[in-house]
Enzyme design. Structure first.
Site, PDB file in Angstrom:
ATOM      1  CE1 TYR A  49      48.424  42.685  24.181  1.00 27.58           C
ATOM      2  CE2 TYR A  49      50.366  41.297  24.328  1.00 27.58           C
ATOM      3  CZ  TYR A  49      49.781  42.522  24.054  1.00 27.58           C
ATOM      4  OH  TYR A  49      50.554  43.575  23.652  1.00 27.58           O
TER       5      TYR A  49
ATOM      6  CE  LYS B 266      46.131  43.568  21.258  1.00 29.13           C
ATOM      7  NZ  LYS B 266      46.538  43.198  19.887  1.00 29.13           N
TER       8      LYS B 266
ATOM      9  CD  GLU C 295      54.081  44.140  23.875  1.00 32.72           C
ATOM     10  OE1 GLU C 295      53.134  43.456  23.438  1.00 32.72           O
ATOM     11  OE2 GLU C 295      55.180  44.232  23.314  1.00 32.72           O
TER      12      GLU C 295
ATOM     13  CD1 TRP D 201      50.201  46.127  21.839  1.00 33.78           C
ATOM     14  CD2 TRP D 201      52.225  46.902  22.378  1.00 33.78           C
ATOM     15  NE1 TRP D 201      50.969  46.106  20.705  1.00 33.78           N
ATOM     16  CE2 TRP D 201      52.211  46.582  21.007  1.00 33.78           C
ATOM     17  CE3 TRP D 201      53.402  47.434  22.930  1.00 33.78           C
ATOM     18  CZ2 TRP D 201      53.330  46.763  20.179  1.00 33.78           C
ATOM     19  CZ3 TRP D 201      54.500  47.601  22.123  1.00 33.78           C
ATOM     20  CH2 TRP D 201      54.454  47.262  20.763  1.00 33.78           C
TER      21      TRP D 201
ATOM     22  CG  ASP E 166      51.097  42.868  15.497  1.00 33.38           C
ATOM     23  OD1 ASP E 166      50.561  42.808  14.379  1.00 33.38           O
ATOM     24  OD2 ASP E 166      50.521  43.318  16.511  1.00 33.38           O
TER      25      ASP E 166
ATOM     26  CE1 TYR F 181      45.821  38.597  19.696  1.00 36.82           C
ATOM     27  CE2 TYR F 181      47.447  39.327  21.303  1.00 36.82           C
ATOM     28  CZ  TYR F 181      46.822  39.470  20.079  1.00 36.82           C
ATOM     29  OH  TYR F 181      47.198  40.471  19.217  1.00 36.82           O
TER      30      TYR F 181
ATOM     31  CG  ASN G 213      58.779  42.305  22.236  1.00 32.71           C
ATOM     32  OD1 ASN G 213      58.404  42.681  23.344  1.00 32.71           O
ATOM     33  ND2 ASN G 213      57.938  41.853  21.308  1.00 32.71           N
ATOM     34  CD  GLU G 214      55.448  39.256  23.250  1.00 31.45           C
ATOM     35  OE1 GLU G 214      55.088  38.644  22.231  1.00 31.45           O
ATOM     36  OE2 GLU G 214      54.651  39.850  24.003  1.00 31.45           O
TER      37      GLU G 214
END
Ligand code: BDP
Length: 596
Positions: free
Chosen positions: A465, A565, A501, A546, A160, A469, A409-410
């Protein structure tokens, strides 16, 4: 890889400025073979995408060409002549007068070309650098090049942030003596009031080596002979978060008793350790406050900018942030040097972002391709990831500010194959650097119950999130989800847990008395809800919001001119939540609040 420095035996010429520029296809079939036939000029360092108004450049997929003339200083007759590219995103080729001198894959780590045999001291040569921005399933980060309906090549990617490309960091011409230092590794410890400094020096040919340690005022505080050993600094001054102190290790290579090469590596004496559920710096529990950041500014894209570096650090100090994560790629070395000098704690992350095909499935409910397979991310991706990790640790291992490596990351850590993918990388990281803890950030779909890799790491970092989300606009439900989720990780792994985050997109200037997403009030309430939950857990060791600032992304219906954000806007003005964070973080001052 050593950073080029000017020393008593080494010189450097900075090649930043305006270079001739063309995208592939616009400058003949072999652009390196003569003067670049173009009207365009580009700034270095800068991503090229936002410099021009032509969308064909901004969205170009493939090679672009940078070129300039360079004169080799006349005194370099007996030196080796090197070109050092701090970053060519994502692949680079260096040509000296039409001869290919070096190539490198990986857009956030440096590489060098030894052009000694191609140039002459005192003379000019044509320096051409090709840069390719393509991402595939065997690059880090990964991506896919597709052909659109209109026949245009398009770059797809799962991360992103905008795929900025080009020469985003400095380019150098520098000299090294024929026999020279090629690497220095420093690991520090503390024994009572003394500091221990274990060092290893590598040289281009076998030669005697001596080292000395200088304090910040230049006084010699220790010395030793030999290419490796341990020296003691009595009454050491430690490097501390918020209170930096740096020593210099001066390394000298000798020939017939004379110094033929000298290289200075700054370092700090400090220890880092994970014990039980605590993260200790110099034996004291440390609580991370700060941000996941991006290298992202208007016009320059990911181009390194000293003014923004100074200003961002000022803003972090203003808000009480003691740390940041280099999400989602290694940052410019200048950033780490600055953090070293200013006592800012850094979690240094690889560019492995987007190794996750489950995200799309999770958001759409549709079946997705397996993330970990030979056709998607398999052995070749893993090998690229390993090379990148090696380059990152080689570049950043001596920075006292770096207290932990983040391997990815993720990534899709709850999916079959994740463990097989990560186990060798974890082993490699521990071999390359036995002194620092390691972590990986977990995405929303990975929980304490289903995650397959968290036990391999020292710190559990989760990105969440809830309230954005999931349970958007419903902070009560979000709070329950978050608390259960964090409890799951804490109870399962018995390790320190931190938030990598958490945040909500926020349009500056939008207000409401209710919990309305995108408003400044909602951002604040959303972050405050998280803080209430964090403070309930003893094992919780830090909070990285984040993001530090709004940043550019690719287009999408969930992005309004990028990701919003940020606690600061893209031009670094505080949104309302900044004042709340400032009050909390200044009060915490690196210490955990008592569990409530
Ligand atoms: C997380 C990613 C980060 C994104 C963020 C978001 O790690 O890169 O920008 O979500 O959606 O999953 O804002």
């Amino acid at each position: 890889m050593l950073k080029p420095r000017s020393t008593a035996t080494r010189e450097q010429v900075n090649l930043d400025g305006i270079w001739r520029f063309a995208i592939d296809g616009a400058a003949g079939p072999e652009p390196w073979n003569g003067p670049l036939d173009t009207r365009l000029e580009a700034a270095v360092p800068a991503s090229y995408n936002d410099l021009f108004t032509d969308p064909a450049i901004r969205d170009h997929v493939g090679w672009v060409w940078y070129q300039r003339t360079v004169r080799v200083p006349r005194g370099w007759t007996d030196e080796r002549v090197m070109v050092r590219v701090d970053a060519a995103t994502h692949e680079g080729k260096v040509y000296a007068d039409g001869v290919l001198a070096a190539e490198h894959i990986g857009g956030y780590t440096p590489f060098e070309a030894d052009i000694t045999d191609l140039v002459s001291a005192g003379d000019e040569f044509r320096l051409t650098i090709g840069v390719n921005n393509e991402l595939t399933n065997v690059t880090i980060p990964p991506g896919t090049v597709t052909i659109s309906r209109s026949g245009r090549r398009e770059q797809q990617y799962k991360h992103d942030f905008f795929n900025y490309a080009g020469l985003a960091r400095s380019v150098w011409l520098h000299s090294v003596p024929p026999v020279h230092v090629t690497d220095v590794t420093i690991a520090t410890g503390v024994e009572g009031t003394a500091g221990t400094v274990a060092y290893t020096v590598e040289t281009s040919a076998s030669a005697p080596v001596q080292v000395k340690v200088l304090g910040a005022d230049g006084t010699e505080v220790a010395a030793a002979q030999g290419g490796n050993g341990t020296v003691r600094i009595e009454d050491v001054r430690l490097w501390r978060p918020g209170g930096a102190y740096l020593y210099d290790l001066v390394v000298e290579v000798l020939h017939d008793g004379e110094v033929v090469d000298s290289y200075t590596e700054p370092f700090g004496v400090r220890t880092v350790e994970v014990r039980g559920t605590q993260f200790l710096i110099n034996g004291e529990p440390f609580y991370f406050t700060g941000f996941g950041k991006h290298e992202d500014t208007p016009v320059r894209g990911k181009g390194h900018d000293d003014a923004y570096l100074v200003h961002d650090t000022q803003l972090m100090e203003w808000i009480g942030a003691n740390s940041f994560r280099t999400s989602h790629y290694p940052y410019a070395e200048e950033v780490l040097e600055f953090a070293d000098r200013h006592g800012i704690v850094v979690i240094d992350e690889t560019a492995a972002v987007g190794l996750n095909l489950a995200v799309q499935g999770g958001l759409t409910g549709r079946p997705h391709d397996p993330t970990w397979s030979p056709e998607t991310f398999g052995e070749a991706t893993q090998a690229a990831h390993a090379r990148h990790l090696q380059e990152l640790i080689a570049r950043d291992k001596n920075h006292p500010s770096v207290v932990m490596w983040c391997l990815a990351n993720e990534s899709s850590s709850a999916e079959e194959g994740a463990r097989e993918y990560f186990e060798p990388l974890v082993k490699l990281a521990r071999e390359l650097d036995p002194t620092r803890p390691i972590t990986h950030t977990a995405w929303l779909g990975a929980t304490g119950d289903n995650d397959l890799i968290a036990d391999l790491f020292d710190v559990v970092t989760v990105n969440r999130y809830y309230g954005w989300y999931i349970a958007n606009g419903d902070l009560e439900t979000a709070e329950q989800y978050l608390e259960n989720d964090l409890r799951g990780w804490i109870e399962k792994f018995g390790k320190p847990v931190m938030m990598g985050e958490y945040g909500a997109d926020t349009m500056p200037g939008l207000h409401s008395v209710w919990d309305v997403p995108w408003t400044e009030e909602y951002q604040r309430a959303h972050l405050e809800m998280h803080h209430r939950v964090f403070d309930r857990f003893e094992a919780f060791v830090g909070e990285h919001v984040w993001n530090f600032a709004d940043f550019a992304t690719s287009n999408g219906i969930h992005r309004v001119d990028g990701n919003k954000k940020g606690v600061f806007t893209r031009d670094r003005r505080p949104k309302g939540a900044a004042h709340m964070l400032r009050a909390r973080w200044r009060e915490l001052n690196g210490r955990k609040p008592p569990a409530r």
